[in-house]
Design an enzyme around this catalytic site. Structure first.
Site: not given
Ligand code: MN
Length: 295
Positions: A131, A150
């Site tokens: 990600e 995140h």
């Molecule tokens: Mn994630």
């Protein structure tokens, strides 16, 4: 093995220090991966990664500290990641490769371009966060953002899936603004995805949902918090989780919940960044090493 406290103290606004040190040359030595054993912080010492030469060691130290802090505070578990924009080049950012945040060391930090490719070819053989596009795509659009977190922040997820508006109710969460957007991956990518931001296109869509906000929730997944420096990004990620927890508790009492007013949000949000160094110093101390033992 005895070790001196390895983190250089961070004073004042971090981003200022980051830019002041642009161009400083530091000799970076290699800290063995085998030294990674606990949440004890051993950031100083060096990174083996090419592409970090000339970077102020405090930037790496603070990035490692941020990983440890948010793991220590229960905001990050085995998943999630933190990046900081490269103070030497706004088209690059720094982030760990595929490691649980509590275990990140200086040796895990690499330089990425804004397409989220490692700048050094040798880094491509490392396993990378799938990600990482979250980071590159936001940095492309938000020139004011210098650090990104995140998380799979557990209490936040409840608000991302419930349809209940997520709004600030405590003063330290005024950065949330009047309402926090929720990214629904199904809107553009269908009902059968893995929910991950594992492509540039998904990163762009998430960035669009974030807009000019400090935080965007990700339905069924977590959130992204951004900041003007790493201390503010850590503050934002932490108090997003705290706000969710307290809001959930307040709602469970069954009465009328009073949110911050637009005026309170504006007043509080204008000045809070100057306070971010205070919890940062506290949290950083908790993950520092002194004489080989966690304090
Ligand atoms: Mn994630």
């Amino acid at each position: 093995m005895n070790e001196e406290p390895s983190m250089s103290p961070s004073h004042g606004i971090q981003i200022a220090a980051m830019f002041l040190c642009v161009g400083c040359a530091f000799a970076l030595s290699v800290s063995p991966t085998s030294a990674r054993s606990s949440t004890i912080l051993k950031a100083n010492g060096p990174s083996a990664a090419q592409g970090l030469a000339g970077l102020d060691q405090s930037v790496i130290d603070d990035l490692v500290a941020a990983n440890r802090i948010l793991a220590d505070q229960g905001v990050l578990d085995a998943f999630g990641h933190i990046s900081v924009r490269d103070p030497r080049d706004a088209q690059h950012y720094l982030m760990s490769h595929w490691v649980a945040p509590a275990l990140v060391t200086a040796n895990d930090i690499s330089v990425y371009d804004l397409d989220s490719n490692p700048v050094e070819k040798s880094e491509a053989s490392r396993r990378l966060y799938s990600e990482r596009y979250i980071h590159g795509e936001i940095y492309k659009v938000r020139s004011d953002v210098m650090a990104i977190v995140h998380t799979h922040s557990p209490t936040v997820v409840a608000f991302g899936v419930s349809g209940i508006p997520f709004k600030p109710i405590l003063l330290n969460a005024a950065f949330l603004g009047e309402i926090v957007p929720v990214f629904e991956i199904r809107n553009q990518f269908g009902a059968d995805t893995n929910l991950l931001i594992d492509s540039p296109g998904r990163g762009m869509a998430l960035t669009e949902a974030l807009g000019g906000h400090s935080v965007v929730l990700m339905r069924g997944h977590g959130d992204v918090a951004v900041g003007q420096n790493i201390q503010v990004a850590v503050w934002n990620a932490y108090y997003t989780e705290v706000n969710a927890r307290v809001l959930q508790q307040a709602m469970s009492l069954g009465g009328h919940v009073t949110y911050l007013s637009p005026g309170e949000i504006k007043t509080l949000a204008e000045g809070y960044a100057r306070f971010a160094d205070r919890p940062w110093q506290l949290w950083k101390r908790r993950v520092m090493v002194e004489n080989g033992k966690a304090k």
